[in-house]
Design a protein around this motif. Sequence first.
Motif, PDB file in Angstrom:
ATOM      1  N   ARG A   1       0.837  -1.196   0.000  1.00  0.00           N
ATOM      2  CA  ARG A   1       0.000   0.000   0.000  1.00  0.00           C
ATOM      3  C   ARG A   1       0.875   1.250   0.000  1.00  0.00           C
ATOM      4  NH1 ARG A   1      -2.787   3.203   4.164  1.00  0.00           N
ATOM      5  NH2 ARG A   1      -4.683   4.040   3.232  1.00  0.00           N
ATOM      6  N   GLU A   2       1.928   1.242   0.825  1.00  0.00           N
ATOM      7  CA  GLU A   2       2.829   2.388   0.861  1.00  0.00           C
ATOM      8  C   GLU A   2       3.510   2.590  -0.491  1.00  0.00           C
ATOM      9  OE1 GLU A   2       5.554   1.819   4.044  1.00  0.00           O
ATOM     10  OE2 GLU A   2       4.017   1.999   5.593  1.00  0.00           O
ATOM     11  N   ASP A   3       3.944   1.502  -1.118  1.00  0.00           N
ATOM     12  CA  ASP A   3       4.564   1.607  -2.442  1.00  0.00           C
ATOM     13  C   ASP A   3       3.586   2.174  -3.465  1.00  0.00           C
ATOM     14  OD1 ASP A   3       6.930   0.614  -1.448  1.00  0.00           O
ATOM     15  OD2 ASP A   3       6.596  -1.429  -2.197  1.00  0.00           O
ATOM     16  N   ARG A   4       2.344   1.716  -3.407  1.00  0.00           N
ATOM     17  CA  ARG A   4       1.342   2.198  -4.353  1.00  0.00           C
ATOM     18  C   ARG A   4       1.085   3.683  -4.140  1.00  0.00           C
ATOM     19  NH1 ARG A   4      -2.634  -0.844  -2.857  1.00  0.00           N
ATOM     20  NH2 ARG A   4      -3.792   0.756  -1.771  1.00  0.00           N
ATOM     21  N   LYS A   5       1.009   4.104  -2.877  1.00  0.00           N
ATOM     22  CA  LYS A   5       0.784   5.526  -2.600  1.00  0.00           C
ATOM     23  C   LYS A   5       1.973   6.371  -3.058  1.00  0.00           C
ATOM     24  CE  LYS A   5      -2.582   5.601   1.052  1.00  0.00           C
ATOM     25  NZ  LYS A   5      -3.395   6.709   0.613  1.00  0.00           N
ATOM     26  N   LEU A   6       3.188   5.881  -2.867  1.00  0.00           N
ATOM     27  CA  LEU A   6       4.355   6.616  -3.347  1.00  0.00           C
ATOM     28  C   LEU A   6       4.357   6.712  -4.866  1.00  0.00           C
ATOM     29  CD1 LEU A   6       7.159   5.219  -1.017  1.00  0.00           C
ATOM     30  CD2 LEU A   6       6.245   7.543  -1.043  1.00  0.00           C
ATOM     31  N   ASP A   7       3.983   5.629  -5.541  1.00  0.00           N
ATOM     32  CA  ASP A   7       3.917   5.648  -7.001  1.00  0.00           C
ATOM     33  C   ASP A   7       2.849   6.618  -7.483  1.00  0.00           C
ATOM     34  OD1 ASP A   7       5.982   3.884  -7.214  1.00  0.00           O
ATOM     35  OD2 ASP A   7       4.693   2.127  -7.518  1.00  0.00           O
TER      36      ASP A   7
ATOM     37  N   LEU B   1       1.978   9.311  -5.967  1.00  0.00           N
ATOM     38  CA  LEU B   1       2.529  10.656  -5.806  1.00  0.00           C
ATOM     39  C   LEU B   1       3.501  10.997  -6.927  1.00  0.00           C
ATOM     40  CD1 LEU B   1       3.196  10.765  -1.958  1.00  0.00           C
ATOM     41  CD2 LEU B   1       1.468  12.034  -3.229  1.00  0.00           C
ATOM     42  N   LEU B   2       4.173   9.975  -7.459  1.00  0.00           N
ATOM     43  CA  LEU B   2       5.115  10.197  -8.551  1.00  0.00           C
ATOM     44  C   LEU B   2       4.427  10.245  -9.910  1.00  0.00           C
ATOM     45  CD1 LEU B   2       8.047   7.883  -7.388  1.00  0.00           C
ATOM     46  CD2 LEU B   2       7.943  10.379  -7.313  1.00  0.00           C
ATOM     47  N   GLY B   3       3.138   9.932  -9.968  1.00  0.00           N
ATOM     48  CA  GLY B   3       2.393  10.058 -11.213  1.00  0.00           C
ATOM     49  C   GLY B   3       2.193   8.749 -11.959  1.00  0.00           C
ATOM     50  N   LYS B   4       2.578   7.606 -11.389  1.00  0.00           N
ATOM     51  CA  LYS B   4       2.357   6.341 -12.076  1.00  0.00           C
ATOM     52  C   LYS B   4       0.923   5.891 -11.848  1.00  0.00           C
ATOM     53  CE  LYS B   4       7.084   4.659 -11.642  1.00  0.00           C
ATOM     54  NZ  LYS B   4       7.930   3.584 -11.128  1.00  0.00           N
ATOM     55  N   ASP B   5       0.341   5.258 -12.877  1.00  0.00           N
ATOM     56  CA  ASP B   5      -1.045   4.805 -12.806  1.00  0.00           C
ATOM     57  C   ASP B   5      -1.066   3.288 -12.747  1.00  0.00           C
ATOM     58  OD1 ASP B   5      -3.749   4.635 -12.810  1.00  0.00           O
ATOM     59  OD2 ASP B   5      -3.994   5.108 -14.934  1.00  0.00           O
ATOM     60  N   HIS B   6      -1.469   2.721 -11.624  1.00  0.00           N
ATOM     61  CA  HIS B   6      -1.512   1.272 -11.451  1.00  0.00           C
ATOM     62  C   HIS B   6      -2.844   0.654 -11.876  1.00  0.00           C
ATOM     63  CE1 HIS B   6       2.337   0.553  -9.537  1.00  0.00           C
ATOM     64  NE2 HIS B   6       2.184   1.706  -8.914  1.00  0.00           N
ATOM     65  N   THR B   7      -3.814   1.502 -12.266  1.00  0.00           N
ATOM     66  CA  THR B   7      -5.113   0.956 -12.634  1.00  0.00           C
ATOM     67  C   THR B   7      -5.060   0.271 -14.005  1.00  0.00           C
ATOM     68  OG1 THR B   7      -5.783   3.074 -13.591  1.00  0.00           O
ATOM     69  CG2 THR B   7      -6.351   2.663 -11.284  1.00  0.00           C
ATOM     70  N   GLN B   8      -4.100   0.595 -14.850  1.00  0.00           N
ATOM     71  CA  GLN B   8      -4.015   0.036 -16.192  1.00  0.00           C
ATOM     72  C   GLN B   8      -3.030  -1.125 -16.288  1.00  0.00           C
ATOM     73  OE1 GLN B   8      -6.109   1.085 -18.538  1.00  0.00           O
ATOM     74  NE2 GLN B   8      -6.939   2.486 -16.986  1.00  0.00           N
ATOM     75  N   GLU B   9      -2.424  -1.504 -15.200  1.00  0.00           N
ATOM     76  CA  GLU B   9      -1.402  -2.530 -15.247  1.00  0.00           C
ATOM     77  C   GLU B   9      -1.951  -3.884 -15.674  1.00  0.00           C
ATOM     78  OE1 GLU B   9       1.595  -3.663 -12.185  1.00  0.00           O
ATOM     79  OE2 GLU B   9       1.807  -1.489 -12.147  1.00  0.00           O
TER      80      GLU B   9
END
Length: 73
Positions: free
Chosen positions: A53-59, A61-69
Amino acid sequence: MWPVFWTVVRTYAPYVTFPVAFVVGAVGYHLEWFIRGKDPQPVEEEKSISERREDRKLDELLGKDHTQEGMRL
């Protein structure tokens, strides 16, 4: 004679049992290592839910979108 023997064994038991246990443990360790062969490659530990969860939140903040993975082809 037996009472004297058991008294001596009881008195010196710690001095006798530790070296015996050490030798038996060392022989068992090396025998197991010999039977198994090389050590297997260490497996990467799975991250905990809070770490993911922390990694996802940091990503995020950096602008990466994990919904399309999951939709990659």
